[in-house]
Enzyme design. Sequence first.
Site, PDB file in Angstrom:
ATOM      1  N   HIS A  96      -7.346   0.829  -6.468  1.00  0.00           N
ATOM      2  CA  HIS A  96      -7.554  -0.052  -5.301  1.00  0.00           C
ATOM      3  C   HIS A  96      -8.245  -1.331  -5.788  1.00  0.00           C
ATOM      4  O   HIS A  96      -9.415  -1.577  -5.476  1.00  0.00           O
ATOM      5  CB  HIS A  96      -8.407   0.679  -4.261  1.00  0.00           C
ATOM      6  CG  HIS A  96      -8.343   0.090  -2.880  1.00  0.00           C
ATOM      7  ND1 HIS A  96      -7.598  -1.031  -2.570  1.00  0.00           N
ATOM      8  CD2 HIS A  96      -8.948   0.468  -1.709  1.00  0.00           C
ATOM      9  CE1 HIS A  96      -7.750  -1.314  -1.270  1.00  0.00           C
ATOM     10  NE2 HIS A  96      -8.560  -0.423  -0.735  1.00  0.00           N
ATOM     11  N   ARG A 148       0.879  -1.179   0.000  1.00  0.00           N
ATOM     12  CA  ARG A 148       0.000   0.000   0.000  1.00  0.00           C
ATOM     13  C   ARG A 148       0.911   1.223   0.000  1.00  0.00           C
ATOM     14  O   ARG A 148       1.713   1.398   0.924  1.00  0.00           O
ATOM     15  CB  ARG A 148      -0.905   0.003   1.227  1.00  0.00           C
ATOM     16  CG  ARG A 148      -1.556   1.359   1.465  1.00  0.00           C
ATOM     17  CD  ARG A 148      -2.669   1.319   2.477  1.00  0.00           C
ATOM     18  NE  ARG A 148      -3.840   0.641   1.932  1.00  0.00           N
ATOM     19  CZ  ARG A 148      -5.062   0.734   2.459  1.00  0.00           C
ATOM     20  NH1 ARG A 148      -5.269   1.473   3.527  1.00  0.00           N
ATOM     21  NH2 ARG A 148      -6.073   0.087   1.922  1.00  0.00           N
ATOM     22  N   CYS A 205     -16.261   1.732   0.668  1.00  0.00           N
ATOM     23  CA  CYS A 205     -15.086   0.910   0.986  1.00  0.00           C
ATOM     24  C   CYS A 205     -14.705   1.016   2.457  1.00  0.00           C
ATOM     25  O   CYS A 205     -14.055   0.121   2.982  1.00  0.00           O
ATOM     26  CB  CYS A 205     -13.917   1.308   0.101  1.00  0.00           C
ATOM     27  SG  CYS A 205     -13.352   3.006   0.337  1.00  0.00           S
ATOM     28  N   ASP A 262     -17.262   7.525  -1.584  1.00  0.00           N
ATOM     29  CA  ASP A 262     -15.999   7.388  -0.849  1.00  0.00           C
ATOM     30  C   ASP A 262     -15.688   8.751  -0.241  1.00  0.00           C
ATOM     31  O   ASP A 262     -16.326   9.764  -0.573  1.00  0.00           O
ATOM     32  CB  ASP A 262     -14.884   6.927  -1.808  1.00  0.00           C
ATOM     33  CG  ASP A 262     -13.573   6.608  -1.086  1.00  0.00           C
ATOM     34  OD1 ASP A 262     -13.607   6.366   0.136  1.00  0.00           O
ATOM     35  OD2 ASP A 262     -12.516   6.617  -1.745  1.00  0.00           O
ATOM     36  N   ARG A 289     -13.615  -8.479   1.592  1.00  0.00           N
ATOM     37  CA  ARG A 289     -12.189  -8.240   1.353  1.00  0.00           C
ATOM     38  C   ARG A 289     -11.414  -9.516   1.688  1.00  0.00           C
ATOM     39  O   ARG A 289     -10.505  -9.909   0.958  1.00  0.00           O
ATOM     40  CB  ARG A 289     -11.676  -7.082   2.238  1.00  0.00           C
ATOM     41  CG  ARG A 289     -12.204  -5.711   1.869  1.00  0.00           C
ATOM     42  CD  ARG A 289     -11.706  -5.247   0.522  1.00  0.00           C
ATOM     43  NE  ARG A 289     -10.261  -5.183   0.438  1.00  0.00           N
ATOM     44  CZ  ARG A 289      -9.492  -4.191   0.913  1.00  0.00           C
ATOM     45  NH1 ARG A 289     -10.052  -3.139   1.482  1.00  0.00           N
ATOM     46  NH2 ARG A 289      -8.176  -4.221   0.787  1.00  0.00           N
ATOM     47  N   GLN A 339     -10.178  -3.880  -3.358  1.00  0.00           N
ATOM     48  CA  GLN A 339     -11.451  -3.347  -2.858  1.00  0.00           C
ATOM     49  C   GLN A 339     -12.565  -3.563  -3.884  1.00  0.00           C
ATOM     50  O   GLN A 339     -13.674  -3.969  -3.534  1.00  0.00           O
ATOM     51  CB  GLN A 339     -11.306  -1.844  -2.571  1.00  0.00           C
ATOM     52  CG  GLN A 339     -12.584  -1.203  -2.078  1.00  0.00           C
ATOM     53  CD  GLN A 339     -12.995  -1.724  -0.717  1.00  0.00           C
ATOM     54  OE1 GLN A 339     -12.205  -1.702   0.208  1.00  0.00           O
ATOM     55  NE2 GLN A 339     -14.219  -2.208  -0.588  1.00  0.00           N
TER      56      GLN A 339
HETATM   57  N1  NVA Z   1      -9.945   6.875  -1.320  1.00  0.00           N
HETATM   58  C1  NVA Z   1      -9.567   6.420  -0.006  1.00  0.00           C
HETATM   59  C2  NVA Z   1      -9.797   4.939   0.125  1.00  0.00           C
HETATM   60  C3  NVA Z   1      -9.425   4.351   1.463  1.00  0.00           C
HETATM   61  C4  NVA Z   1      -9.614   2.864   1.512  1.00  0.00           C
HETATM   62  C5  NVA Z   1      -8.117   6.764   0.253  1.00  0.00           C
HETATM   63  O1  NVA Z   1      -7.299   6.579  -0.666  1.00  0.00           O
HETATM   64  O2  NVA Z   1      -7.797   7.225   1.334  1.00  0.00           O
HETATM   65  N1   CP Z   2     -11.177  -0.088   2.439  1.00  0.00           N
HETATM   66  C1   CP Z   2      -9.908  -0.165   2.856  1.00  0.00           C
HETATM   67  O1   CP Z   2      -8.977  -0.410   2.071  1.00  0.00           O
HETATM   68  O2   CP Z   2      -9.754   0.016   4.195  1.00  0.00           O
HETATM   69  P1   CP Z   2      -8.401   0.201   5.001  1.00  0.00           P
HETATM   70  O3   CP Z   2      -7.835   1.561   4.592  1.00  0.00           O
HETATM   71  O4   CP Z   2      -8.794   0.159   6.443  1.00  0.00           O
HETATM   72  O5   CP Z   2      -7.440  -0.894   4.629  1.00  0.00           O
END
Ligand code: NVA
Ligand code: CP
Length: 312
Positions: free
Chosen positions: A137, A110, A272, A232, A300, A140
């Site tokens: 992502h 990540r 998500c 989101d 997930r 997800q």
């Molecule tokens: N768009 C959000 C998704 C988190 C799972 C982010 O990138 O923070």
């Molecule tokens: N939806 C998701 O990826 O959650 P986290 O940021 O908690 O991993």
Amino acid sequence: MILQSKFKNRDLLTLADYSGEEINLILDAAAELKEMKKNNIPTPYLQGKTLAMVFQKSSTRTRVSFEVGMYQLGGHAMFLSGSDLQLGRGETISDTAKVLSRFADGIMIRTYDQSDVEELAEHADIPVINGLTDQTHPCQILADLLTIREHKGRLAGLKLAYVGDGNNIAHSLLLGCSKVGMHVAVASPQGYMPDEKFVNLAKEACAQSGGRVEVLNDPVAAVADADAVVTDVWASMGQEEEFEQRAKVFAPYQVNSQLVAHAKADHIFLHCLPAHRGEEVTAEVIDGPRSVVWDEAENRLHVQKAILALLL
Ligand code: NVA
Ligand code: CP
């Protein structure tokens, strides 16, 4: 268990690299693993294997579901914080990739830039799985598709409306939904529309799948007759300083009871998570009877077990 050799040793960097048929096969494997878990059938497909998990951003779901998933598959997962790794002190991505490849059987990462995930995959001899970048992502969206399929019985022909920031979730929804023949409508404010690159890839996929892509500014038009409504956060990880400015721009894009009244009566709501009640979604919607966010979060685990069992 559908363990198809064509998946072995592949990376999962973006859904653009997977066909609609392959996405459906991953969902089938996930459904099978979910059923096996519910029936207490052991799934020791990754005995003796280790997943290195590199996190340069926070996580609850991704970290826990990958770690639990590896355990349930008979393997082991290792949490590596970006700031504790030598990566955080300037060791190169390519050297990190080569070293991790000598110890582990797969890498989940990540991070910020999609190009960093690509560079890691280029230099790693083991599969690399994208656990979120600023641009995409994929894990997800596979969980989202599994959730929609469970609740609606199919994917092709359904309409999904995404309302909000044209971010990583919007991009991966465009790719995933278009590949499986869904109608995906995205509504974002001017200046926050999804990247043209992903819109064009989605349009190309529709030519094959019979899906449809619409990118709009009007949330009501996007949500009209939708089977699934998705939103989101307004400010993603790394954009915290822009929050005040974004909150003003995104206020008309809140998913609330008035907006979802335009969707089909039996629509489902997905997010998500993490969510901010009173910002991108009201409590009435996310905690209401049409919300499937807890199934979505659970899925997930099941889709990632499928990805791990297939790729590693
Ligand atoms: N768009 C959000 C998704 C988190 C799972 C982010 O990138 O923070
Ligand atoms: N939806 C998701 O990826 O959650 P986290 O940021 O908690 O991993």
